[in-house]
Structure formats: structure tokens, C-alpha cells
Design a protein around this motif. Structure first.
Motif, PDB file in Angstrom:
ATOM      1  N   VAL A   1       0.838  -1.201   0.000  1.00 15.60           N
ATOM      2  CA  VAL A   1       0.000   0.000   0.000  1.00 15.60           C
ATOM      3  C   VAL A   1       0.873   1.252   0.000  1.00 15.60           C
ATOM      4  O   VAL A   1       0.631   2.200  -0.763  1.00 15.60           O
ATOM      5  CB  VAL A   1      -0.954  -0.011   1.208  1.00 15.60           C
ATOM      6  N   ALA A   2       1.896   1.273   0.846  1.00 14.38           N
ATOM      7  CA  ALA A   2       2.772   2.447   0.928  1.00 14.38           C
ATOM      8  C   ALA A   2       3.530   2.669  -0.369  1.00 14.38           C
ATOM      9  O   ALA A   2       3.674   3.813  -0.832  1.00 14.38           O
ATOM     10  CB  ALA A   2       3.752   2.276   2.091  1.00 14.38           C
ATOM     11  N   LEU A   3       4.017   1.591  -0.974  1.00 13.96           N
ATOM     12  CA  LEU A   3       4.777   1.721  -2.215  1.00 13.96           C
ATOM     13  C   LEU A   3       3.897   2.247  -3.343  1.00 13.96           C
ATOM     14  O   LEU A   3       4.316   3.132  -4.111  1.00 13.96           O
ATOM     15  CB  LEU A   3       5.369   0.367  -2.600  1.00 13.96           C
ATOM     16  N   ALA A   4       2.691   1.702  -3.460  1.00 14.15           N
ATOM     17  CA  ALA A   4       1.792   2.173  -4.517  1.00 14.15           C
ATOM     18  C   ALA A   4       1.482   3.652  -4.348  1.00 14.15           C
ATOM     19  O   ALA A   4       1.497   4.422  -5.316  1.00 14.15           O
ATOM     20  CB  ALA A   4       0.507   1.346  -4.501  1.00 14.15           C
ATOM     21  N   LEU A   5       1.223   4.064  -3.125  1.00 13.07           N
ATOM     22  CA  LEU A   5       0.920   5.473  -2.874  1.00 13.07           C
ATOM     23  C   LEU A   5       2.124   6.367  -3.177  1.00 13.07           C
ATOM     24  O   LEU A   5       1.994   7.400  -3.837  1.00 13.07           O
ATOM     25  CB  LEU A   5       0.494   5.643  -1.414  1.00 13.07           C
ATOM     26  N   ALA A   6       3.284   5.968  -2.664  1.00 10.53           N
ATOM     27  CA  ALA A   6       4.483   6.783  -2.875  1.00 10.53           C
ATOM     28  C   ALA A   6       4.840   6.854  -4.352  1.00 10.53           C
ATOM     29  O   ALA A   6       5.244   7.914  -4.866  1.00 10.53           O
ATOM     30  CB  ALA A   6       5.650   6.199  -2.075  1.00 10.53           C
ATOM     31  N   TYR A   7       4.708   5.741  -5.058  1.00 12.94           N
ATOM     32  CA  TYR A   7       5.069   5.711  -6.477  1.00 12.94           C
ATOM     33  C   TYR A   7       4.180   6.654  -7.291  1.00 12.94           C
ATOM     34  O   TYR A   7       4.670   7.494  -8.053  1.00 12.94           O
ATOM     35  CB  TYR A   7       4.960   4.289  -7.012  1.00 12.94           C
ATOM     36  N   PHE A   8       2.869   6.516  -7.143  1.00 21.44           N
ATOM     37  CA  PHE A   8       1.971   7.324  -7.962  1.00 21.44           C
ATOM     38  C   PHE A   8       1.941   8.784  -7.521  1.00 21.44           C
ATOM     39  O   PHE A   8       1.585   9.659  -8.317  1.00 21.44           O
ATOM     40  CB  PHE A   8       0.559   6.735  -7.946  1.00 21.44           C
ATOM     41  N   HIS A   9       2.334   9.059  -6.294  1.00 24.45           N
ATOM     42  CA  HIS A   9       2.378  10.451  -5.840  1.00 24.45           C
ATOM     43  C   HIS A   9       3.685  11.124  -6.232  1.00 24.45           C
ATOM     44  O   HIS A   9       3.689  12.146  -6.928  1.00 24.45           O
ATOM     45  CB  HIS A   9       2.190  10.515  -4.323  1.00 24.45           C
ATOM     46  N   TYR A  10       4.811  10.537  -5.823  1.00 22.85           N
ATOM     47  CA  TYR A  10       6.104  11.187  -6.042  1.00 22.85           C
ATOM     48  C   TYR A  10       6.631  10.988  -7.454  1.00 22.85           C
ATOM     49  O   TYR A  10       7.337  11.848  -7.995  1.00 22.85           O
ATOM     50  CB  TYR A  10       7.131  10.663  -5.034  1.00 22.85           C
ATOM     51  N   ARG A  11       6.302   9.870  -8.060  1.00 25.99           N
ATOM     52  CA  ARG A  11       6.851   9.573  -9.380  1.00 25.99           C
ATOM     53  C   ARG A  11       5.963  10.107 -10.501  1.00 25.99           C
ATOM     54  O   ARG A  11       6.446  10.523 -11.549  1.00 25.99           O
ATOM     55  CB  ARG A  11       7.004   8.049  -9.517  1.00 25.99           C
ATOM     56  N   VAL A  12       4.660  10.077 -10.255  1.00 25.17           N
ATOM     57  CA  VAL A  12       3.718  10.438 -11.319  1.00 25.17           C
ATOM     58  C   VAL A  12       3.063  11.790 -11.066  1.00 25.17           C
ATOM     59  O   VAL A  12       2.648  12.462 -11.999  1.00 25.17           O
ATOM     60  CB  VAL A  12       2.638   9.341 -11.465  1.00 25.17           C
ATOM     61  N   GLY A  13       2.976  12.201  -9.804  1.00 23.98           N
ATOM     62  CA  GLY A  13       2.389  13.492  -9.494  1.00 23.98           C
ATOM     63  C   GLY A  13       0.922  13.463  -9.174  1.00 23.98           C
ATOM     64  O   GLY A  13       0.253  14.506  -9.199  1.00 23.98           O
ATOM     65  N   LEU A  14       0.375  12.285  -8.847  1.00 22.90           N
ATOM     66  CA  LEU A  14      -1.033  12.172  -8.466  1.00 22.90           C
ATOM     67  C   LEU A  14      -1.195  12.499  -6.984  1.00 22.90           C
ATOM     68  O   LEU A  14      -0.227  12.489  -6.223  1.00 22.90           O
ATOM     69  CB  LEU A  14      -1.537  10.763  -8.756  1.00 22.90           C
ATOM     70  N   PRO A  15      -2.420  12.787  -6.533  1.00 23.19           N
ATOM     71  CA  PRO A  15      -2.634  13.088  -5.112  1.00 23.19           C
ATOM     72  C   PRO A  15      -2.224  11.907  -4.221  1.00 23.19           C
ATOM     73  O   PRO A  15      -2.287  10.750  -4.640  1.00 23.19           O
ATOM     74  CB  PRO A  15      -4.148  13.331  -5.028  1.00 23.19           C
ATOM     75  N   LEU A  16      -1.793  12.207  -3.019  1.00 26.36           N
ATOM     76  CA  LEU A  16      -1.416  11.163  -2.068  1.00 26.36           C
ATOM     77  C   LEU A  16      -2.687  10.618  -1.428  1.00 26.36           C
ATOM     78  O   LEU A  16      -3.027  10.922  -0.285  1.00 26.36           O
ATOM     79  CB  LEU A  16      -0.462  11.718  -1.015  1.00 26.36           C
ATOM     80  N   ALA A  17      -3.400   9.810  -2.196  1.00 35.24           N
ATOM     81  CA  ALA A  17      -4.672   9.229  -1.770  1.00 35.24           C
ATOM     82  C   ALA A  17      -4.795   7.833  -2.360  1.00 35.24           C
ATOM     83  O   ALA A  17      -4.185   7.531  -3.396  1.00 35.24           O
ATOM     84  CB  ALA A  17      -5.849  10.100  -2.196  1.00 35.24           C
TER      85      ALA A  17
END
Length: 551
Positions: free
Chosen positions: A159-175
Motif C-alpha cells: 500500500v505504501a509503495l503504490a501510494l508513494a510511487y503514484f504520488h512522487y513519481r507520477v504526481g497524483l494526489p497522495l490518496a
């Protein structure tokens, strides 16, 4: 990039109205039901717990094992070099502070509550074999390691990796909704995304409340031991109110000044207490058994991890222990995932997974061996040798599970000081858990805002305290366990989908990097498709002439 629409709602300045309103109504409805229809609420919790564990216990077992295999695959694969952020970034927090905040979010109170009690319980009442034997002692440590070991941190890690990846790597909201972007695209900003975030809020609330309830039960046991304060529901509700106020004060200090400092203090206290028990306890036994316990656990991790009681003819033990734990950790995973993602920017996927999987369990296993293993060893020696007087630890667990660690401290010098330290540690874990949870829930209900308004955090911190009080009044530990299982079940489905979504996102990421290295060397294309910063459209669709990025 689209964003979740946020706006003012009464006194709350910045919320995603569909998620906030739906979550608040469900939770307030639960509070009213539990407070005014206590007996009916207890019956409903019990029925739902029995139904889910009986019909879907296998699903929890399948999920945690899939998560562990997936984590190992990612750490060993080509995806491990991808950094959570720009490729040139470095970790935001030091390793020590990172570990401290991992504990404040991921284990905390459960470690102190069950670290002594669970091995003793399995020793006196093992699911297989005769009680109070050498075999029962080894089995007790294996099961305790299972419940706090690799499977747990694999769930958190996914869960943490998916959130961090799509937030920090892709720029999506941290949700949580952002983790499904490769599958549903911009629909994450609509009803489907709202539903996923609402499930995450619901699971987080009841997973954290279960832990807070356990913490209050143990604080009350410690105060009874130290000062003779009655051990009852009234005192426990007063404690919840007092500690919720402390959590409210902490959250106004923010992440770095509040949660981080309290986590660092508690890690210091944890090291002090653990060192004291090892040095003044059966030191040689602790170190010998620590390595043997790890070996036994690794030898049994697959059969124990896949055990479903199918040949025993009864499925009562696992519903109260293993399935409860898996549901508890799953319900915690949105909270822990968002929080761990929030503090993990700049780490590579390999570094992240190995750190999340291995560092916490090493400390956890040493703790369980020093406290639970020593307690089991004392009772085992008393059972084998009639000349050795039992320290009464089994009787303490039977009477009050939370009192086990305080009873164990009677075998050490400075008993009162140690018990007071343990109470302080539990209070600090309580505060950091409540503070962290309100922070995460507020992020989810404000559209992934990484710095949500403090007034909203205060609302959720107070709500957690009220629900913990309601559950304790509605049925104590049994109601807490039931709430975790019921809230964890729907999010288990979300995690299964999340793993597939993450794999798709990582596949496109690696494909872009590969294409860039092989064919797009020109200055124009390098500027457009940078390996450090790229558009989410590129990540999700890839080059138009390659339909199968995994190939």
C-alpha cells in the motif's frame, strides 16, 4: 493533471465533500448505534465477524501471501532501481527517524500489548499439540512471529509503495484512489475514486481504534498495578478522553515537531527497556533463542502462512487469531500506507521494500524473544522442574491479557520504575498513533492534501477517541476484534486490485526509461520524456507502437 475537487464545509476549510460527508455520516451513524443500542451492536459485530471469518478467512490468507511474494519480486526485479521521486533525489528523513516513524505508525501499542502476552497464550493453549511443552514453546514463538512478521509488513509495503510511487513519481494526489489510475484513468476523480477513499477512511478509523482500545486496556492494567486504580470501563473511557486531548495537542505541532519527536522519544524508551530486559534477564537464552526462533520461523513460514485449519475440523482458533490479525493489519494498511509513503520520498523501490520488510521485524523478533520468549522460558522451566516456582505469568494472562508485561517486570529490579516507563510508552504510542491516523484520514478526506488543515485533524482525532470508547462499552476486546475484521474485509479487495495496478504502472515506467535509453537520445525527446520527470499520460499509455509493455 486533474485534482480532487475540495472546498469549504462548515468549519472545515478544505475537504473533498463526497468522501468527507460519506465517511462522517457512516462513522457518526456507527457511534449512535453503538452508544444507544449497545447490546444490539455487540450482537451485530459478533455475527459479522463470524460470517466473514467463516466464509472468507481464506481470502485474507491468500492476500497476505500474495503481497509477500509480490514484494520479494519487486525488490529482486528490474523495478527495484526506480526511485520514489526524481532519480537524483535522496531520502527526506534519516534512517533512524524513518524507522522510528515506521514503528509509531505500524506497530506501537500492539508490540507492548502482545509482546509478552501472545507467546504465553499460545504456550498454555497451542492450536496444535500439548500445552506447556517444549514443542508448545517453539510453536508459540513461531505463531507470534507469523502474526508480526513478513506478511504484515508486506501488506504495509504494498500500500505504501503504490501510494508513494503514484504520488512522487507520477504526481497524483497522495490518496488511495491514485493507486488505481492505470486501471480507471481519470475516473479516480469521480464516484469510483470517492468510494475507494471512503473505504480507506473507514478501514483506517476502525483499525486504529482497535489499537487504541488495546492500549487503553493495558494502560488501565498498568495503573492498577502501580497505583491500585480500578480496572473498569469508566476508567478506560476517562483515559481515552485524556490521551485524545494529548493527541490533539501533538497534531497542532505538525509532522516534524509532533509525530517525529514523539516517535524518536519512544524509540529511545523502547531501546532502553529492551536493553534492560536483555542485560538483566536470561541474556544467553535470549540471544540463543533469538536466532533459533528466526530459523524455526523461516522454516515454518510457508506452511504456517498457508494454514487454514481445514483438516482440524474446526475453524475457531484462526478466526480469533490469524484471521483477526490479517484483517487488523489490512484495516491499518491505508493509514500506515499513506503515512509511510509520506515519509519515504527519495528512496528506491528496492531500498524501500527491503527496509520495510526486514528492519522492523528484526527489532520486533528481538522484542518478542526478550519479553515473550523469556516469559515462556520461565513457565517452561517451572513446568519441567518441580523445584522451580512458577512466576504466575500464565495466570496473569488468563486473568487480564494486558497485565502480562507488568507481571513479567516483577522478575526484574526496579519493577515500579519499569512499569511506569511501560505506561508512558503506551501513552506515547497512543498519542502518535492517534495523531498519525487523524493526519492520514484528513489527507484522504481533503483529496490527498499532504498538509491538511489542523482543525480537520482535530475533528478526526476526537472521533477516534469516541469510537474507541463506544467499542469498549459495547463489548471490550471482542468488539474491537470484530470491528477490525469487518472494516478490513472490503479493503482486502482493494489491495488485490492495487497490486495489479502498481505492476502496470511500473511496467510502463521501465518501458519509457528503456525506450529513452535505446531510441530517444535526441535533446528534444530527452527533454519531453525525462527519466526523472515524465507525464502521467506517458506512464499509463506508453509509446503508441508498443501495446504490450511487459513484453
Amino acid at each position: 493533471m486533474d485534482e480532487v475537487k475540495v472546498g469549504r464545509l462548515g468549519p472545515f476549510p478544505r475537504v473533498s465533500k463526497p468522501v468527507f460527508i460519506t465517511s462522517a455520516l457512516l462513522i457518526v451513524g456507527f457511534i449512535i448505534f453503538g452508544a444507544f443500542f449497545t447490546e444490539a451492536a455487540g450482537a451485530v459485530f459478533s455475527f459479522l465477524q463470524d460470517f466473514i471469518t467463516d466464509k472468507f478467512g481464506w481470502l485474507f490468507i491468500v492476500l497476505v501471501n500474495m503481497a509477500l511474494v509480490f514484494c520479494i519480486y519487486l525488490a529482486m526485479s528490474r523495478y527495484g532501481d526506480i526511485r520514489l521521486g526524481k532519480q537524483t533525489e535522496r531520502p527526506q528523513y534519516s534512517l533512524v527517524s524513518w524507522i522510528g516513524m515506521l514503528f509509531s505508525a505500524g506497530i506501537g501499542i500492539g508490540l507492548v500489548y502482545w509482546g509478552t502476552a501472545e507467546p504465553l497464550y499460545h504456550f498454555m493453549a497451542p492450536p496444535l499439540g500439548e500445552p506447556e511443552t517444549i514443542a508448545a514453546a517453539k510453536q508459540a514463538m513461531n505463531i507470534s512471529f507469523l502474526h508480526y512478521g513478513l506478511h504484515v509488513w508486506a501488506i504495509y509495503g504494498i500500500v505504501a509503495l503504490a501510494l508513494a510511487y503514484f504520488h512522487y513519481r507520477v504526481g497524483l494526489p497522495l490518496a488511495i484512489r491514485s493507486t488505481l489510475y492505470p486501471l480507471i484513468g481519470k475516473k479516480i476523480y469521480g464516484p469510483m475514486g470517492h468510494t475507494v477513499d471512503t473505504l480507506a477512511v473507514f478501514g483506517t478509523m476502525f483499525g486504529v481504534v482497535t489499537t487504541l482500545g488495546l492500549g487503553v486496556l493495558q494502560i488501565n492494567s498498568g495503573l492498577e498495578t502501580l497505583f491500585g486504580i480500578p480496572n473498569n470501563t469508566t476508567v478506560q473511557i476517562i483515559l481515552i478522553a485524556f490521551i485524545t486531548v494529548l493527541a490533539g495537542l501533538s497534531l497542532f505541532m505538525g509532522l516534524d515537531k509532533g509525530i517525529k519527536r514523539l516517535s524518536d522519544i519512544n524509540i529511545f524508551f523502547t531501546v532502553i527497556l529492551l536493553s534492560f530486559v536483555i542485560i538483566l534477564g536470561p541474556t544467553q537464552f535470549i540471544f540463543n533463542s533469538f536466532f533459533e526462533n528466526i530459523g524455526n520461523y523461516l522454516h515454518q513460514v510457508i506452511p504456517l502462512g498457508l494454514w487454514t485449519e481445514s483438516y482440524e475440523g474446526q475453524e475457531n482458533w484462526q478466526s480469533s487469531w490469524t484471521v483477526f490479525y490479517w484483517a487488523w493489519w489490512i484495516s491499518w494498511s491505508p493509514f500506515v500506507g499513506v503515512f509511510v509513503a509520506r515519509i519515504s520520498r527519495g528512496r528506491t523501490i528496492r531500498e524501500f521494500i527491503l527496509g520495510v520488510l526486514l528492519i522492523p521485524i528484526t527489532i520486533l523478533f528481538l522484542w518478542f524473544t526478550a519479553f515473550g520468549g523469556s516469559a515462556v522460558h520461565m513457565e517452561l522451566m517451572a513446568a519441567i522442574d518441580p523445584n522451580i516456582v512458577s512466576p504466575g505469568l500464565i495466570e496473569a494472562v488468563q486473568a487480564d491479557t494486558g497485565s502480562a508485561i507488568f507481571k513479567l517486570m516483577e522478575s526484574y529490579p526496579l519493577t515500579s520504575a519499569l512499569n511506569l516507563l511501560i505506561v508512558v510508552m503506551i501513552v506515547l504510542w497512543f498519542v502518535t498513533s492517534s495523531d498519525s491516523a487523524s493526519f492520514v484520514i484528513d489527507m484522504l478526506t481533503s483529496g490527498g492534501d499532504t498538509n491538511p488543515p489542523k482543525i480537520q485533524r482535530l475533528f478526526w482525532a476526537g472521533t477516534e477517541g469516541v469510537i474507541a470508547a463506544v467499542l469498549l462499552a459495547a463489548g471490550g476486546l471482542g468488539a474491537l476484534q470484530a470491528a477490525s475484521i469487518v472494516s478490513g474485509f472490503p479493503f482486502a479487495i482493494v489491495i488485490l486490485i492495487m497490486m495489479y495496478s502498481l505492476l502496470r504502472g511500473l511496467s510502463r515506467d521501465r518501458l519509457i526509461l528503456y525506450r529513452q535509453q535505446q531510441w530517444f537520445i535526441t535533446e528534444e525527446s530527452a527533454e519531453h520524456n525525462s527519466a526523472n520527470e515524465f507525464r502521467d499520460e506517458d506512464l499509463l499509455t506508453g509509446p503508441p507502437d508498443l501495446a504490450k509493455p511487459d513484453d
